[in-house]
Write a protein that holds these residues in place. Structure first.
Motif, PDB file in Angstrom:
ATOM      1  N   VAL A  69       0.862  -1.191   0.000  1.00  0.00           N
ATOM      2  CA  VAL A  69       0.000   0.000   0.000  1.00  0.00           C
ATOM      3  C   VAL A  69       0.899   1.242   0.000  1.00  0.00           C
ATOM      4  CG1 VAL A  69      -1.916  -1.108   1.243  1.00  0.00           C
ATOM      5  CG2 VAL A  69      -0.155   0.106   2.543  1.00  0.00           C
ATOM      6  N   THR A  70       0.326   2.364  -0.477  1.00  0.00           N
ATOM      7  CA  THR A  70       1.106   3.607  -0.459  1.00  0.00           C
ATOM      8  C   THR A  70       0.439   4.672   0.415  1.00  0.00           C
ATOM      9  OG1 THR A  70       0.050   4.177  -2.540  1.00  0.00           O
ATOM     10  CG2 THR A  70       2.276   3.290  -2.683  1.00  0.00           C
ATOM     11  N   ALA A  71      -0.729   4.339   0.972  1.00  0.00           N
ATOM     12  CA  ALA A  71      -1.410   5.284   1.865  1.00  0.00           C
ATOM     13  C   ALA A  71      -0.611   5.416   3.157  1.00  0.00           C
ATOM     14  CB  ALA A  71      -2.809   4.773   2.165  1.00  0.00           C
ATOM     15  N   LEU A  72      -0.861   6.513   3.886  1.00  0.00           N
ATOM     16  CA  LEU A  72      -0.092   6.737   5.117  1.00  0.00           C
ATOM     17  C   LEU A  72      -0.936   6.764   6.382  1.00  0.00           C
ATOM     18  CD1 LEU A  72       2.556   9.336   3.859  1.00  0.00           C
ATOM     19  CD2 LEU A  72       2.920   6.933   4.428  1.00  0.00           C
ATOM     20  N   THR A  73      -2.276   6.706   6.236  1.00  0.00           N
ATOM     21  CA  THR A  73      -3.103   6.624   7.441  1.00  0.00           C
ATOM     22  C   THR A  73      -3.727   5.229   7.501  1.00  0.00           C
ATOM     23  OG1 THR A  73      -5.125   7.315   6.338  1.00  0.00           O
ATOM     24  CG2 THR A  73      -3.747   9.069   7.251  1.00  0.00           C
ATOM     25  N   ALA A  74      -4.058   4.805   8.715  1.00  0.00           N
ATOM     26  CA  ALA A  74      -4.608   3.456   8.879  1.00  0.00           C
ATOM     27  C   ALA A  74      -5.892   3.291   8.061  1.00  0.00           C
ATOM     28  CB  ALA A  74      -4.862   3.186  10.358  1.00  0.00           C
ATOM     29  N   ASP A  75      -6.762   4.298   8.110  1.00  0.00           N
ATOM     30  CA  ASP A  75      -8.023   4.188   7.362  1.00  0.00           C
ATOM     31  C   ASP A  75      -7.766   3.981   5.869  1.00  0.00           C
ATOM     32  OD1 ASP A  75      -9.609   4.449   9.542  1.00  0.00           O
ATOM     33  OD2 ASP A  75     -10.010   6.598   9.288  1.00  0.00           O
ATOM     34  N   ILE A  93      -6.952  -4.078  -2.996  1.00  0.00           N
ATOM     35  CA  ILE A  93      -5.891  -4.890  -3.624  1.00  0.00           C
ATOM     36  C   ILE A  93      -6.129  -6.382  -3.367  1.00  0.00           C
ATOM     37  CG2 ILE A  93      -3.404  -5.389  -3.600  1.00  0.00           C
ATOM     38  CD1 ILE A  93      -2.930  -2.421  -2.867  1.00  0.00           C
ATOM     39  N   SER A  94      -6.581  -6.696  -2.160  1.00  0.00           N
ATOM     40  CA  SER A  94      -6.749  -8.120  -1.830  1.00  0.00           C
ATOM     41  C   SER A  94      -7.892  -8.768  -2.615  1.00  0.00           C
ATOM     42  CB  SER A  94      -6.924  -8.324  -0.334  1.00  0.00           C
ATOM     43  OG  SER A  94      -8.096  -7.687   0.079  1.00  0.00           O
ATOM     44  N   GLU A  95      -8.735  -7.950  -3.236  1.00  0.00           N
ATOM     45  CA  GLU A  95      -9.805  -8.500  -4.086  1.00  0.00           C
ATOM     46  C   GLU A  95      -9.275  -8.996  -5.436  1.00  0.00           C
ATOM     47  OE1 GLU A  95     -13.309  -8.702  -3.685  1.00  0.00           O
ATOM     48  OE2 GLU A  95     -12.697  -8.445  -1.590  1.00  0.00           O
ATOM     49  N   TRP A  96      -8.084  -8.524  -5.821  1.00  0.00           N
ATOM     50  CA  TRP A  96      -7.592  -8.823  -7.173  1.00  0.00           C
ATOM     51  C   TRP A  96      -7.247 -10.296  -7.381  1.00  0.00           C
ATOM     52  CZ3 TRP A  96      -3.533  -4.267  -7.353  1.00  0.00           C
ATOM     53  CH2 TRP A  96      -4.233  -3.056  -7.347  1.00  0.00           C
ATOM     54  N   ALA A  97      -6.793 -10.960  -6.323  1.00  0.00           N
ATOM     55  CA  ALA A  97      -6.460 -12.401  -6.421  1.00  0.00           C
ATOM     56  C   ALA A  97      -6.399 -12.970  -5.017  1.00  0.00           C
ATOM     57  CB  ALA A  97      -5.116 -12.595  -7.124  1.00  0.00           C
ATOM     58  N   LYS A  98      -6.638 -14.288  -4.942  1.00  0.00           N
ATOM     59  CA  LYS A  98      -6.692 -14.945  -3.622  1.00  0.00           C
ATOM     60  C   LYS A  98      -5.339 -14.982  -2.917  1.00  0.00           C
ATOM     61  CE  LYS A  98     -10.522 -18.143  -3.972  1.00  0.00           C
ATOM     62  NZ  LYS A  98     -10.937 -18.941  -5.100  1.00  0.00           N
ATOM     63  N   ASN A  99      -4.242 -14.994  -3.716  1.00  0.00           N
ATOM     64  CA  ASN A  99      -2.924 -15.192  -3.119  1.00  0.00           C
ATOM     65  C   ASN A  99      -2.170 -13.879  -2.857  1.00  0.00           C
ATOM     66  OD1 ASN A  99      -2.914 -15.095  -5.951  1.00  0.00           O
ATOM     67  ND2 ASN A  99      -0.952 -16.134  -6.109  1.00  0.00           N
ATOM     68  N   ILE A 100      -2.900 -12.776  -2.813  1.00  0.00           N
ATOM     69  CA  ILE A 100      -2.229 -11.495  -2.536  1.00  0.00           C
ATOM     70  C   ILE A 100      -2.094 -11.262  -1.024  1.00  0.00           C
ATOM     71  CG2 ILE A 100      -2.491  -8.969  -2.686  1.00  0.00           C
ATOM     72  CD1 ILE A 100      -3.528  -9.360  -5.514  1.00  0.00           C
ATOM     73  N   VAL A 101      -0.892 -10.822  -0.652  1.00  0.00           N
ATOM     74  CA  VAL A 101      -0.605 -10.433   0.737  1.00  0.00           C
ATOM     75  C   VAL A 101      -0.342  -8.930   0.688  1.00  0.00           C
ATOM     76  CG1 VAL A 101       1.098 -10.646   2.587  1.00  0.00           C
ATOM     77  CG2 VAL A 101       0.389 -12.669   1.309  1.00  0.00           C
ATOM     78  N   ILE A 102      -0.825  -8.211   1.692  1.00  0.00           N
ATOM     79  CA  ILE A 102      -0.676  -6.752   1.671  1.00  0.00           C
ATOM     80  C   ILE A 102       0.554  -6.337   2.470  1.00  0.00           C
ATOM     81  CG2 ILE A 102      -1.788  -4.554   2.178  1.00  0.00           C
ATOM     82  CD1 ILE A 102      -3.254  -6.226   0.029  1.00  0.00           C
ATOM     83  N   LYS A 103       1.440  -5.626   1.776  1.00  0.00           N
ATOM     84  CA  LYS A 103       2.646  -5.132   2.450  1.00  0.00           C
ATOM     85  C   LYS A 103       2.318  -3.792   3.095  1.00  0.00           C
ATOM     86  CE  LYS A 103       7.291  -6.220   0.915  1.00  0.00           C
ATOM     87  NZ  LYS A 103       8.356  -5.842  -0.014  1.00  0.00           N
ATOM     88  N   ILE A 104       2.638  -3.711   4.379  1.00  0.00           N
ATOM     89  CA  ILE A 104       2.329  -2.508   5.158  1.00  0.00           C
ATOM     90  C   ILE A 104       3.625  -2.022   5.799  1.00  0.00           C
ATOM     91  CG2 ILE A 104       1.040  -1.655   7.184  1.00  0.00           C
ATOM     92  CD1 ILE A 104      -1.035  -2.560   5.313  1.00  0.00           C
ATOM     93  N   PRO A 105       3.911  -0.711   5.697  1.00  0.00           N
ATOM     94  CA  PRO A 105       5.158  -0.227   6.316  1.00  0.00           C
ATOM     95  C   PRO A 105       5.092  -0.220   7.841  1.00  0.00           C
ATOM     96  CG  PRO A 105       3.919   1.615   5.405  1.00  0.00           C
ATOM     97  CD  PRO A 105       3.168   0.367   5.024  1.00  0.00           C
ATOM     98  N   MET A 106       6.259  -0.399   8.451  1.00  0.00           N
ATOM     99  CA  MET A 106       6.365  -0.473   9.916  1.00  0.00           C
ATOM    100  C   MET A 106       6.294   0.934  10.521  1.00  0.00           C
ATOM    101  SD  MET A 106       6.783  -2.276  12.587  1.00  0.00           S
ATOM    102  CE  MET A 106       6.470  -1.253  13.996  1.00  0.00           C
ATOM    103  N   ILE A 107       5.109   1.527  10.481  1.00  0.00           N
ATOM    104  CA  ILE A 107       4.882   2.826  11.131  1.00  0.00           C
ATOM    105  C   ILE A 107       3.648   2.655  12.011  1.00  0.00           C
ATOM    106  CG2 ILE A 107       5.961   4.226   9.322  1.00  0.00           C
ATOM    107  CD1 ILE A 107       3.227   4.782   8.144  1.00  0.00           C
ATOM    108  N   THR A 108       3.399   3.596  12.897  1.00  0.00           N
ATOM    109  CA  THR A 108       2.296   3.389  13.852  1.00  0.00           C
ATOM    110  C   THR A 108       0.952   3.234  13.134  1.00  0.00           C
ATOM    111  OG1 THR A 108       2.210   5.774  14.199  1.00  0.00           O
ATOM    112  CG2 THR A 108       3.360   4.498  15.857  1.00  0.00           C
TER     113      THR A 108
END
Ligand code: G3P
Length: 218
Positions: free
Chosen positions: A59-65, A74-89
């Motif tokens: 993801v490229t968004a910066l707020t949790a929402d 993104i997870s709707e695009w295919a069953k085997n997608i994992v979402i990468k989230i940056p290590m920020i609060t």
């Protein structure tokens, strides 16, 4: 140990999948940008090529929402997608919410063991320490991986797999194996290199040359 390819190049992924032994793919915005293609079509094509293995898309968004909305889409695009989230609060808030929705996450940009523990506690499915980038600033990236293995062991954390990421050479892969890390994600060039040794090629040539000399007798 599982091998993921760290690339968004579909030709490399196709070649890797044909070679076998590829268990998944990781991408990031830099890798996707290099391909000069639309993000969605690139990720869908990769997901098809490597299925049922997981594909991490960031993801490229910066707020949790916003991260949660982006991740849901993104997870709707295919069953085997994992979402990468940056290590920020904000990222850790998003991981907790996504984990309740059974959306798998890979927490990226991890540089210290404390961050890895927080990611696991938030419900991350994978955590990605960036070994090469830690080495780049004069520290020992593999030491951080070793610490994460130890701390996950201390707290019996089994549901969060460790991905040794930002690997720059085959020796990093060897060190990851020796530590018993769950997954190494490697650029395609390194994946090709780990199949090879000059003595294998020299030995094969000698066998074939010798065989050529006697083959009529056989
Ligand atoms: O998986 C993380 C990786 O893509 C970062 O690698 O070489 O840009 O530090 P690098």
């Amino acid at each position: 140990m599982k091998f993921f390819l760290d690339t968004a190049n579909v030709d490399e992924i196709r070649q890797g999948v044909e070679m076998g032994l590829v268990d998944g793919v990781t991408t990031n915005p830099t890798l996707v940008a290099k391909e000069n293609r639309k993000f969605k079509e690139t990720i869908i094509e990769i997901a098809e090529l490597v299925a049922p293995g997981p594909v991490s898309a960031e993801v490229t968004a910066l707020t949790a929402d916003d991260m949660v909305s982006e991740a849901r889409e993104i997870s709707e695009w295919a069953k085997n997608i994992v979402i990468k989230i940056p290590m920020i609060t904000e990222g850790m808030k998003a991981v907790q919410r996504l984990s309740k929705e059974d959306i798998k996450t890979n927490v990226t940009l991890v540089f210290r063991v404390e961050q890895a523990l927080l990611a696991a506690k938030a419900g991350a499915y994978y955590v990605s320490p960036f070994v090469g980038r830690i080495d780049d600033i004069g520290h020992d990236g593999m030491e951080v991986v070793d610490e994460i293995i130890e701390v996950f062991d201390n707290y019996e954390i089994e549901r969060c797999e460790i991905i040794a990421a930002s690997l720059r050479h085959t020796d990093h892969v060897k060190q990851a194996m020796l530590l018993g890390v769950d997954i190494a994600t490697v650029p395609f060039k390194i994946f090709e290199q780990i199949f090879k040794h000059p003595l294998t090629d020299i030995g094969l040539k000698r066998f074939l040359d010798d065989w050529e000399k006697v083959k009529e007798l056989v």
